[in-house]
Design a protein around this motif. Structure first.
Motif, mmCIF file in Angstrom:
data_model
loop_
_atom_site.group_PDB
_atom_site.id
_atom_site.type_symbol
_atom_site.label_atom_id
_atom_site.label_comp_id
_atom_site.label_asym_id
_atom_site.label_seq_id
_atom_site.Cartn_x
_atom_site.Cartn_y
_atom_site.Cartn_z
ATOM 1 N N ASN A 344 2.942 -6.358 -5.535
ATOM 2 C CA ASN A 344 4.233 -6.336 -6.223
ATOM 3 C C ASN A 344 4.083 -5.981 -7.701
ATOM 4 O O ASN A 344 4.969 -5.330 -8.273
ATOM 5 C CB ASN A 344 4.921 -7.688 -6.071
ATOM 6 C CG ASN A 344 5.347 -7.968 -4.637
ATOM 7 O OD1 ASN A 344 5.648 -7.040 -3.890
ATOM 8 N ND2 ASN A 344 5.356 -9.235 -4.250
ATOM 9 N N ALA A 347 3.651 -2.270 -7.882
ATOM 10 C CA ALA A 347 4.940 -1.622 -7.666
ATOM 11 C C ALA A 347 5.824 -1.719 -8.913
ATOM 12 O O ALA A 347 6.558 -0.780 -9.237
ATOM 13 C CB ALA A 347 5.643 -2.253 -6.467
ATOM 14 N N VAL A 351 2.158 2.189 -9.758
ATOM 15 C CA VAL A 351 1.230 2.351 -8.639
ATOM 16 C C VAL A 351 0.164 3.403 -8.939
ATOM 17 O O VAL A 351 -0.883 3.454 -8.286
ATOM 18 C CB VAL A 351 2.019 2.714 -7.354
ATOM 19 C CG1 VAL A 351 2.596 4.118 -7.451
ATOM 20 C CG2 VAL A 351 1.151 2.583 -6.122
ATOM 21 N N GLN A 352 0.396 4.223 -9.962
ATOM 22 C CA GLN A 352 -0.572 5.257 -10.305
ATOM 23 C C GLN A 352 -1.914 4.672 -10.729
ATOM 24 O O GLN A 352 -2.927 5.382 -10.785
ATOM 25 C CB GLN A 352 -0.035 6.173 -11.410
ATOM 26 C CG GLN A 352 0.126 5.510 -12.764
ATOM 27 C CD GLN A 352 1.465 4.808 -12.934
ATOM 28 O OE1 GLN A 352 2.243 4.685 -11.976
ATOM 29 N NE2 GLN A 352 1.731 4.357 -14.150
ATOM 30 N N GLU A 369 7.008 -5.292 0.987
ATOM 31 C CA GLU A 369 6.098 -4.980 -0.120
ATOM 32 C C GLU A 369 5.708 -3.510 -0.099
ATOM 33 O O GLU A 369 5.615 -2.865 -1.148
ATOM 34 C CB GLU A 369 4.851 -5.866 -0.030
ATOM 35 C CG GLU A 369 5.123 -7.324 -0.351
ATOM 36 C CD GLU A 369 3.958 -8.235 0.011
ATOM 37 O OE1 GLU A 369 3.944 -9.382 -0.488
ATOM 38 O OE2 GLU A 369 3.072 -7.817 0.797
ATOM 39 N N SER A 371 7.455 -1.035 1.078
ATOM 40 C CA SER A 371 8.581 -0.200 0.657
ATOM 41 C C SER A 371 8.632 -0.115 -0.870
ATOM 42 O O SER A 371 8.939 0.949 -1.427
ATOM 43 C CB SER A 371 9.899 -0.744 1.210
ATOM 44 O OG SER A 371 10.286 -1.955 0.584
ATOM 45 N N ARG A 372 8.308 -1.222 -1.551
ATOM 46 C CA ARG A 372 8.276 -1.203 -3.017
ATOM 47 C C ARG A 372 7.091 -0.368 -3.504
ATOM 48 O O ARG A 372 7.221 0.448 -4.428
ATOM 49 C CB ARG A 372 8.150 -2.617 -3.565
ATOM 50 C CG ARG A 372 9.274 -3.561 -3.199
ATOM 51 C CD ARG A 372 9.106 -4.903 -3.907
ATOM 52 N NE ARG A 372 9.938 -5.938 -3.316
ATOM 53 C CZ ARG A 372 9.471 -6.979 -2.634
ATOM 54 N NH1 ARG A 372 8.169 -7.131 -2.466
ATOM 55 N NH2 ARG A 372 10.290 -7.874 -2.136
ATOM 56 N N LEU A 373 5.938 -0.583 -2.900
ATOM 57 C CA LEU A 373 4.718 0.078 -3.354
ATOM 58 C C LEU A 373 4.797 1.586 -3.174
ATOM 59 O O LEU A 373 4.340 2.350 -4.035
ATOM 60 C CB LEU A 373 3.521 -0.480 -2.575
ATOM 61 C CG LEU A 373 2.132 -0.065 -3.035
ATOM 62 C CD1 LEU A 373 1.839 -0.624 -4.418
ATOM 63 C CD2 LEU A 373 1.077 -0.543 -2.044
ATOM 64 N N SER A 374 5.375 2.025 -2.071
ATOM 65 C CA SER A 374 5.433 3.452 -1.760
ATOM 66 C C SER A 374 6.759 4.089 -2.164
ATOM 67 O O SER A 374 6.968 5.282 -1.913
ATOM 68 C CB SER A 374 5.212 3.665 -0.257
ATOM 69 O OG SER A 374 6.219 3.016 0.496
ATOM 70 N N ASP A 375 7.654 3.298 -2.764
ATOM 71 C CA ASP A 375 8.981 3.765 -3.157
ATOM 72 C C ASP A 375 9.703 4.375 -1.958
ATOM 73 O O ASP A 375 10.261 5.461 -2.029
ATOM 74 C CB ASP A 375 8.876 4.782 -4.299
ATOM 75 C CG ASP A 375 10.226 5.038 -4.967
ATOM 76 O OD1 ASP A 375 11.097 4.152 -4.902
ATOM 77 O OD2 ASP A 375 10.405 6.127 -5.540
ATOM 78 N N SER A 376 9.664 3.645 -0.851
ATOM 79 C CA SER A 376 10.301 4.089 0.386
ATOM 80 C C SER A 376 11.443 3.149 0.743
ATOM 81 O O SER A 376 11.442 1.982 0.356
ATOM 82 C CB SER A 376 9.296 4.098 1.539
ATOM 83 O OG SER A 376 8.183 4.908 1.252
ATOM 84 N N ASP A 377 12.381 3.656 1.509
ATOM 85 C CA ASP A 377 13.436 2.809 2.042
ATOM 86 C C ASP A 377 12.829 1.836 3.049
ATOM 87 O O ASP A 377 11.983 2.221 3.874
ATOM 88 C CB ASP A 377 14.505 3.673 2.714
ATOM 89 C CG ASP A 377 15.634 2.840 3.291
ATOM 90 O OD1 ASP A 377 16.491 2.412 2.515
ATOM 91 O OD2 ASP A 377 15.619 2.623 4.520
#
Length: 493
Positions: A344, A347, A351-352, A369, A371-377
């Motif tokens: 978290n 995120a 994440v870079q 978690e 979805s936050r890390l990968s910026d996905s829905d």
């Protein structure tokens, strides 16, 4: 390990077998029908029944159902077929013509076994109209249910469904499909029986793991051994708000086989944790108001001699945790496991930081978690978790362990699915135990993909043992840790 294919891969394997290897599609359908008929006959013998109803759609899955019905009729069973499609695929139409038994216009509720052959793995969305009605009728009946290849209504890739047949037995034709193992698949497939009908898959990158895959990781120890031979795991975790997480991780690491376990936690927790695990090396970590803070000198001391460091369990999301991770990613040369609030924090602050890491990295998110890390829905993660995890792992050069009732473990090239487990693990603390197990295995020099997959398997098996003793509702994290020795011993039988 067992092969697992996506629907696209299974279609490609079908095409390769038919067009390149020259096996006629009708021959494959006859083999599929025979496999379904065989499992149906087993259920009939178990229940002492004789009546079969095959509910068939219009695609090749329906053709498999027509074929199975004919073969059972030839064996003397009382067979009826309910066709609920107006149009039939060419292969399905051929099988329909071969069948000379009874057909019915409405669902008959007096069958002993129902063959579900409505939809195959190509189905997407939500069943409508007569198809939805047929599925509901099957589920309401008292008959045993055999699903041809996949329960109708279940997504063959994601395992999600709005409405699906609930099968007692699912006959997986050719190879397992991902949807049988993921999400709702585990609840609606019943017993999964794979039937090899001669379909050849050219390549496979997804595998379901089994106990024998991990037995080599726990060989008998040489008599001439010392604790230094089995690695040092460091657990850097905890905060005033989540004081139990570091103890759960450290306890699991101690039981999972490494030589040293070091527990580093905020200074405010130190006194309360003295003596909890006499076998662990307990270390004060610099903190502020009960939350870890960045201290380069401390981190350099902590990482010296550490083979695996697990960070994030119960830490809280903070810039300090992020700065700690950035330092470790740049400077540490062992295996770094990032869990929970470590994920978290990545995120939240960037994440870079995972790019070009000096260490081997394992991240262990649950779907939210991730979805936050990968910026996905979030729902995209549920629908396409395998492909998203593969892409993330490849992009950042790490190993991803995506938690779920089936755990996805991937390094971007090879993907492993762990189905060992129990819903008893759906409780706070299970992830902390998992992190400790993986850290201990990785500390022994096991590569991240194997270490993560083995950790997931051992957590699942220990959870099963704990649930048998305590019941699914009453298992807690420390119960799972207590069963780790039994789980590890089961690999050595």
């Amino acid at each position: 390990m067992e092969k697992v294919l996506t629907c696209a891969q299974m279609r490609a394997a079908d095409e390769y077998t038919i067009r390149t290897l020259g096996v006629p599609s009708q021959e494959l359908m006859e083999r599929a029908g025979a496999a379904i008929a065989e499992e149906t006959e087993k259920l009939l013998k178990e229940c002492g029944g004789n009546r079969v109803l095959a509910v068939c759609g219009g695609g090749n899955n329906g053709g498999d159902g027509w074929c199975a019905a004919r073969l059972l009729l030839e064996k003397g069973y009382d067979v009826s077929v309910l066709s609920i499609a107006d149009e039939l695929s060419p292969d399905c139409a051929v099988q329909r013509e071969k069948y000379v038994g009874k057909t019915v216009q409405t669902f008959a509720g007096d069958a002993d076994v129902v063959i579900d052959a409505i939809f195959g793995t190509g189905f997407h969305g939500e069943p409508q109209g007569v198809f939805a009605e047929a599925i509901r009728n099957i589920n309401r009946s008292r008959a045993k249910v055999v699903s041809a290849d996949i329960p109708s209504g279940l997504s063959g890739d994601s395992g999600l469904c709005a409405l699906s047949v609930r099968a007692d037995v699912t006959v997986a034709v050719g190879e397992l499909k991902t949807g049988l193992l993921l999400a709702n698949g585990a609840d609606v497939c019943g017993k999964i029986v794979r039937k090899d009908i001669g379909i050849s898959a050219e390549e496979c990158h997804i595998w379901r793991t089994q106990a024998q895959d991990f037995a080599p990781l726990f060989p008998p120890r040489k008599k001439n051994s010392n604790k230094g031979n089995f690695g040092k795991a460091v657990i850097l975790a905890g905060s005033l708000r989540y004081s139990g997480a570091p103890l759960l991780s450290a306890g699991a690491a101690l039981r999972a086989g490494c030589g040293y376990t070091c527990l580093a936690l905020p200074e405010e927790l130190f006194s309360a944790c003295i003596g909890k695990f006499p076998e662990a090396i307990l270390t004060r970590a610099p903190s502020e108001k009960g939350v870890l803070r960045f201290d380069e000198s401390f981190l350099r001391s902590l990482t010296a001699g550490a083979d695996c460091i697990a960070v994030g369990m119960g830490c809280g999301v903070s810039r300090g945790v992020y700065d700690i991770l950035c330092f470790l990613l740049r400077e540490y040369k062992g295996t770094l496991l990032v869990d929970a609030d470590g994920i978290n924090s990545l995120a939240a602050f960037g994440v870079q930081a995972l790019e070009n890491a000096a260490c081997k990295v394992i991240v262990t998110p649950h779907p939210k978690e991730f979805s936050r890390l990968s910026d996905s829905d979030f729902y995209d993660v549920l629908e396409n978790g395998i492909s998203l995890a593969q892409s993330f792992a490849k992009q950042y050069g790490c190993t991803v362990l995506l938690k779920g009732n089936t755990t996805v473990i991937t390094d971007g090239e090879t993907t492993l699915l762990n189905t060992e487990g129990t819903p008893a693990l759906a409780k706070g603390g299970s992830g902390d135990v998992l992190s400790g197990i993986i850290a201990a295995i990785a500390a022994r020099g096991i590569q991240p993909l194997q270490a993560a997959a083995c950790g997931a398997f051992l957590l699942g098996r220990a959870g099963l043992y704990a649930a048998r003793e305590k019941g699914e509702y009453s298992v807690i994290g420390s119960d799972v840790t207590d069963k780790l020795p039994q789980a590890i011993l089961s690999l050595q039988v």
